[in-house]
Design a protein around this motif. Structure first.
Motif, mmCIF file in Angstrom:
data_model
loop_
_atom_site.group_PDB
_atom_site.id
_atom_site.type_symbol
_atom_site.label_atom_id
_atom_site.label_comp_id
_atom_site.label_asym_id
_atom_site.label_seq_id
_atom_site.Cartn_x
_atom_site.Cartn_y
_atom_site.Cartn_z
ATOM 1 N N LEU A 155 0.586 -1.221 -0.151
ATOM 2 C CA LEU A 155 0.142 0.335 -0.148
ATOM 3 C C LEU A 155 0.904 0.956 0.036
ATOM 4 C CD1 LEU A 155 -3.260 -0.789 2.463
ATOM 5 C CD2 LEU A 155 -3.049 -0.599 0.233
ATOM 6 N N PRO A 156 0.782 2.113 -1.277
ATOM 7 C CA PRO A 156 1.322 3.587 -0.694
ATOM 8 C C PRO A 156 1.090 3.975 0.566
ATOM 9 C CG PRO A 156 0.169 3.357 -2.347
ATOM 10 C CD PRO A 156 -0.646 1.871 -1.777
ATOM 11 N N THR A 157 1.945 4.574 1.030
ATOM 12 C CA THR A 157 1.926 5.432 3.094
ATOM 13 C C THR A 157 0.648 6.626 2.093
ATOM 14 O OG1 THR A 157 4.096 5.274 2.592
ATOM 15 C CG2 THR A 157 3.102 6.811 4.230
ATOM 16 N N TYR A 158 0.853 7.821 0.980
ATOM 17 C CA TYR A 158 -0.382 8.737 1.754
ATOM 18 C C TYR A 158 -1.541 7.743 0.918
ATOM 19 C CZ TYR A 158 0.085 7.715 -3.839
ATOM 20 O OH TYR A 158 0.327 7.291 -5.134
ATOM 21 N N TRP A 159 -1.608 6.907 0.539
ATOM 22 C CA TRP A 159 -2.689 6.675 -0.013
ATOM 23 C C TRP A 159 -3.530 6.158 1.237
ATOM 24 C CZ3 TRP A 159 -5.549 2.096 0.381
ATOM 25 C CH2 TRP A 159 -6.808 1.460 -0.227
ATOM 26 N N PHE A 160 -3.005 5.808 1.965
ATOM 27 C CA PHE A 160 -3.418 4.466 3.180
ATOM 28 C C PHE A 160 -3.339 5.845 4.047
ATOM 29 C CE2 PHE A 160 -2.478 2.562 6.819
ATOM 30 C CZ PHE A 160 -3.465 1.928 7.045
ATOM 31 N N GLY A 161 -2.473 6.836 3.983
ATOM 32 C CA GLY A 161 -2.991 8.140 4.858
ATOM 33 C C GLY A 161 -4.342 8.817 4.762
ATOM 34 N N MET A 162 -4.352 9.001 3.088
ATOM 35 C CA MET A 162 -5.652 9.536 3.425
ATOM 36 C C MET A 162 -7.203 9.222 3.676
ATOM 37 S SD MET A 162 -4.665 12.140 -0.302
ATOM 38 C CE MET A 162 -4.033 10.376 -0.935
ATOM 39 N N LEU A 163 -6.964 8.149 3.517
ATOM 40 C CA LEU A 163 -7.702 6.668 3.843
ATOM 41 C C LEU A 163 -8.341 7.183 5.239
ATOM 42 C CD1 LEU A 163 -9.928 4.616 2.429
ATOM 43 C CD2 LEU A 163 -8.120 3.124 3.276
ATOM 44 N N LEU A 164 -6.858 6.804 6.181
ATOM 45 C CA LEU A 164 -7.570 7.150 7.647
ATOM 46 C C LEU A 164 -8.484 8.734 7.789
ATOM 47 C CD1 LEU A 164 -4.583 5.815 9.568
ATOM 48 C CD2 LEU A 164 -6.825 4.256 8.414
ATOM 49 N N GLN A 165 -7.688 9.270 6.878
ATOM 50 C CA GLN A 165 -7.923 10.883 7.054
ATOM 51 C C GLN A 165 -9.687 11.166 6.751
ATOM 52 O OE1 GLN A 165 -5.108 12.854 4.990
ATOM 53 N NE2 GLN A 165 -4.804 14.001 6.234
ATOM 54 N N LEU A 166 -9.618 10.333 5.526
ATOM 55 C CA LEU A 166 -11.219 10.027 5.229
ATOM 56 C C LEU A 166 -11.902 9.678 5.635
ATOM 57 C CD1 LEU A 166 -13.102 10.712 2.962
ATOM 58 C CD2 LEU A 166 -12.379 8.726 1.526
ATOM 59 N N LEU A 167 -11.731 8.322 6.738
ATOM 60 C CA LEU A 167 -12.431 7.192 7.549
ATOM 61 C C LEU A 167 -12.378 8.321 8.678
ATOM 62 C CD1 LEU A 167 -14.175 4.647 8.090
ATOM 63 C CD2 LEU A 167 -12.301 3.727 8.318
#
Length: 342
Positions: free
Chosen positions: A150-162
């Motif tokens: 998983l890309p770091t920025y993608w996973f981080g934005m996913l946690l931000q969104l949720l």
């Protein structure tokens, strides 16, 4: 016993003698890469439409007009005096001052993230190894693959969104509320400084802002430890002394925790040292994603504005940390496992 002690001393000495060569290699690579990349730092500072005379004057002042070998020699001379230079874009602020201001935030984030990575990786890896060829084992393997891919920025934005946008449990970014004064103290580490002042409100606020970025970095790095623990623990559980422990009627849980896990964790020490570089690399993407005011985020800004002194200084600073961490891990490994010394 004396021969073992001497072999360890020789090994430590050989690793320490390699340290200056490692640092020189890092410094040289950083210097050459910066000058090989397209773009002009003078244009980034003055603007592309600035008068050519002003640009030439600034290049002369910065020494950018000198031949590359001369620039390199001058740079090594400055490093020998522990002079990392002055920022081109931060109103003459020294690079050391920038490091002093921003490194505590990166250190706090990476330490918490590493604790999460170790804890999650060891627990998931141990569970998967103790139940081979079961859905738990398959889940452990899947966890290791996903967290590595998983890309770091993608996973981080996913946690931000949720958790920040949808559930509103955590802030979307930053290190402390803009409306409040952060903890003041000698270390620059908000968690430690707030505890030193017995300011528990600031302590829990810091944790609240730290959870999402540290989870992002920690969970993605935990897959490395999960795979190492799972593979080595599986091999250890097939060893003769573990079979002997089972024959004596020792419960399986005690065998895993008290006997097998200790030996399976030895390779984790090596991986821990190698992960320092990955941790700093992941910190850049995590800090940018969460607007975390750390040194990695400051490095990203310096690269964007072609601030040579800041980029060189921070890269060398990170390189020194990685090199020293590698030496320390090698020495610890040699102390744990005498076979490494030979």
């Amino acid at each position: 016993m004396a021969s073992r002690s001497r072999s360890l001393q020789y090994y430590v000495l050989s690793r320490l003698l390699l340290l200056p060569l490692m640092l020189l290699t890092i410094v040289t690579v950083v210097f050459l890469l910066l000058r090989a990349t397209p773009g002009d730092p003078v244009d980034a500072v003055l603007g592309a439409r600035a008068p050519e005379a002003a640009k030439e004057a600034m290049r002369e002042r910065l020494g950018l007009n000198a031949p590359l070998p001369l620039q390199y020699v001058r740079y090594l001379g400055e490093l020998a005096r522990l002079d990392l230079g002055t920022s081109l874009t931060s109103q003459g602020q020294s690079v050391w001052r920038i490091i002093q201001q921003h490194f505590p935030a990166t250190l706090e984030l990476t330490v918490i993230a590493m604790l999460i990575a170790l804890g999650v990786g060891i627990v998931v890896g141990s569970l998967a190894a103790s139940k081979p060829d079961t859905p738990v084992d398959a889940g452990g393997r899947l966890f290791g693959i996903l967290t590595y891919a998983l890309p770091t920025y993608w996973f981080g934005m996913l946690l931000q969104l949720l958790f920040a946008v949808q559930l509103r449990w955590f802030p979307i970014g930053s290190r402390f509320p803009l409306s409040a004064n952060p903890p003041q103290g000698p270390t620059g580490l908000y968690l430690l400084d707030s505890l030193l002042r017995l300011d528990f409100g600031a302590f829990f606020t810091t944790i609240h802002y730290l959870i999402l970025p540290s989870l992002t970095l920690g969970i993605l790095l935990s897959g490395i430890f999960e795979r190492i623990v799972r593979i080595n623990l599986k091999q250890t559980l097939r060893s003769d002394y573990v079979e002997a422990a089972r024959a004596r009627g020792i419960p399986e849980r005690r065998i895993v925790i008290s006997h097998a896990l200790k030996n399976a964790l030895i390779p984790v020490v090596t991986v821990f040292g190698l992960t320092v570089a990955s941790l700093l690399g992941g910190a850049i993407l995590t800090e940018v994603t969460f607007n975390w005011p750390g040194l990695a985020n400051r490095l990203y800004q310096a690269i964007e504005f072609r601030d040579y002194p800041v980029v060189q200084g921070i890269m060398v600073f990170f390189g020194v940390i990685v090199a020293i961490a590698s030496i320390i891990i090698d020495i610890v490994n040699a102390w744990i496992d005498p076979r490494i010394r030979y």
